[in-house]
Design a protein around this motif. Sequence first.
Motif, mmCIF file in Angstrom:
data_model
loop_
_atom_site.group_PDB
_atom_site.id
_atom_site.type_symbol
_atom_site.label_atom_id
_atom_site.label_comp_id
_atom_site.label_asym_id
_atom_site.label_seq_id
_atom_site.Cartn_x
_atom_site.Cartn_y
_atom_site.Cartn_z
ATOM 1 N N THR A 109 -2.820 -4.286 -6.825
ATOM 2 C CA THR A 109 -3.881 -5.272 -7.005
ATOM 3 C C THR A 109 -3.541 -6.366 -8.000
ATOM 4 O O THR A 109 -4.227 -7.371 -8.050
ATOM 5 C CB THR A 109 -5.166 -4.575 -7.494
ATOM 6 O OG1 THR A 109 -4.872 -3.850 -8.693
ATOM 7 C CG2 THR A 109 -5.685 -3.618 -6.433
ATOM 8 N N ILE A 133 -0.704 2.092 -8.709
ATOM 9 C CA ILE A 133 -1.423 3.126 -7.986
ATOM 10 C C ILE A 133 -1.031 4.429 -8.679
ATOM 11 O O ILE A 133 0.116 4.851 -8.584
ATOM 12 C CB ILE A 133 -1.008 3.169 -6.497
ATOM 13 C CG1 ILE A 133 -1.173 1.804 -5.856
ATOM 14 C CG2 ILE A 133 -1.812 4.226 -5.759
ATOM 15 C CD1 ILE A 133 -0.505 1.686 -4.506
ATOM 16 N N LYS A 173 -3.533 9.995 -4.189
ATOM 17 C CA LYS A 173 -4.384 8.809 -4.192
ATOM 18 C C LYS A 173 -3.747 7.759 -3.298
ATOM 19 O O LYS A 173 -2.561 7.466 -3.425
ATOM 20 C CB LYS A 173 -4.542 8.269 -5.607
ATOM 21 C CG LYS A 173 -5.445 7.059 -5.682
ATOM 22 C CD LYS A 173 -5.626 6.616 -7.116
ATOM 23 C CE LYS A 173 -6.578 5.437 -7.199
ATOM 24 N NZ LYS A 173 -6.722 4.983 -8.574
ATOM 25 N N GLY A 180 -3.791 3.754 -2.116
ATOM 26 C CA GLY A 180 -4.249 2.506 -2.693
ATOM 27 C C GLY A 180 -3.343 1.343 -2.383
ATOM 28 O O GLY A 180 -2.333 1.473 -1.694
ATOM 29 N N LYS A 181 -3.730 0.190 -2.916
ATOM 30 C CA LYS A 181 -2.971 -1.045 -2.768
ATOM 31 C C LYS A 181 -2.692 -1.616 -4.145
ATOM 32 O O LYS A 181 -3.506 -1.472 -5.057
ATOM 33 C CB LYS A 181 -3.773 -2.072 -1.965
ATOM 34 C CG LYS A 181 -4.085 -1.637 -0.572
ATOM 35 C CD LYS A 181 -4.947 -2.657 0.137
ATOM 36 C CE LYS A 181 -5.349 -2.149 1.499
ATOM 37 N NZ LYS A 181 -6.316 -3.006 2.153
ATOM 38 N N HIS A 189 0.861 -1.181 0.000
ATOM 39 C CA HIS A 189 0.000 0.000 0.000
ATOM 40 C C HIS A 189 0.897 1.231 0.000
ATOM 41 O O HIS A 189 2.033 1.196 0.498
ATOM 42 C CB HIS A 189 -0.942 0.016 1.202
ATOM 43 C CG HIS A 189 -0.247 0.151 2.515
ATOM 44 N ND1 HIS A 189 0.128 1.364 3.042
ATOM 45 C CD2 HIS A 189 0.164 -0.771 3.404
ATOM 46 C CE1 HIS A 189 0.730 1.169 4.201
ATOM 47 N NE2 HIS A 189 0.764 -0.126 4.440
#
Length: 65
Positions: free
Chosen positions: A31, A39, A26, A28-29, A11
Amino acid sequence: MDLKRDGIRYHATVWVKCDNGSYNYKEGKTTDLGSNGWIQVRKKASHTNPFVSEKAGYKDFGRVK
């Protein structure tokens, strides 16, 4: 962005700051593998001040448990 499949996800907070002082970020992780797991944050450059550069980076990078 993950470059290999190892089962570890990350993350982070990705940010960008324009030369006129406006800011976007932003959280985020990751994915997926490669560019599918990016991200990303985008912001147009204003080019209002030729002596101040646009900046970008990340913070709070870590492994998701």
